[in-house]
Scaffold this active site. Structure first.
Site, PDB file in Angstrom:
ATOM      1  N   GLY A   1       0.819  -1.219   0.000  1.00  0.00           N
ATOM      2  CA  GLY A   1       0.000   0.000   0.000  1.00  0.00           C
ATOM      3  C   GLY A   1       0.847   1.261   0.000  1.00  0.00           C
ATOM      4  N   CYS A   2       1.906   1.263   0.788  1.00  0.00           N
ATOM      5  CA  CYS A   2       2.767   2.443   0.892  1.00  0.00           C
ATOM      6  C   CYS A   2       3.547   2.659  -0.401  1.00  0.00           C
ATOM      7  CB  CYS A   2       3.709   2.312   2.087  1.00  0.00           C
ATOM      8  SG  CYS A   2       2.795   2.197   3.648  1.00  0.00           S
TER       9      CYS A   2
END
Length: 150
Positions: free
Chosen positions: A40-41
């Site tokens: 996600g990051c």
């Protein structure tokens, strides 16, 4: 936390720089993310990277912030060719100011970590807009649309 002023702070940043909120160009998109090199990051960083020239054209700068070390940040920045600074908040100074540390469930366990959040900071460290519990998909585009509307 909209319509509030953030206290000034200074944190170590990538490229051997020191980041000071008051001295940073405004408007500033300050996004908090849990951890370097996680799916996600990585997607969120890539989305901000891909729109960076548009943020710049709209007069805004971007800085990403997590509790990772500068060494981790430098590797993450290089891996994804990020054109903006990543700030290391290992002491949770900025995390505390913005209230982004939360109890989260990960693999069924309670863990303390950063809730993905984004803030647009204006002149005099005014918080113009905040997003909490951010979902990565389309988020960078949503922030850009807000910036363009300023």
């Amino acid at each position: 936390m909209d319509d509030q002023t953030c206290p000034d702070f200074t944190l170590p940043a990538t490229s051997g720089l020191s980041f000071n909120l008051s001295a940073a160009p405004k408007p500033l998109v300050l996004y908090f993310y849990p951890k370097d090199n996680t799916p996600g990051c990585s997607n969120e960083a890539a989305a901000f990277r891909d729109l960076y020239s548009e943020f710049q054209a709209a007069g805004a700068d971007i800085a990403g912030i997590s509790r990772d070390s500068l060494k981790s940040h430098e590797n993450f920045k290089a891996k994804f060719s990020l054109p903006f600074a990543l700030l290391s908040d290992s002491e949770e100074l900025a995390c505390g100011l913005f209230g982004v540390i939360k109890q989260k469930k990960m693999y069924g366990k309670e863990v303390r970590g950063i809730e993905r959040s984004t803030f647009v900071i204006g002149a005099d460290n005014q918080i113009l807009k905040s997003w909490r519990g951010v979902k990565v998909a389309e988020h960078a585009a949503e922030v850009l649309a807000y910036i363009k509307g300023l």
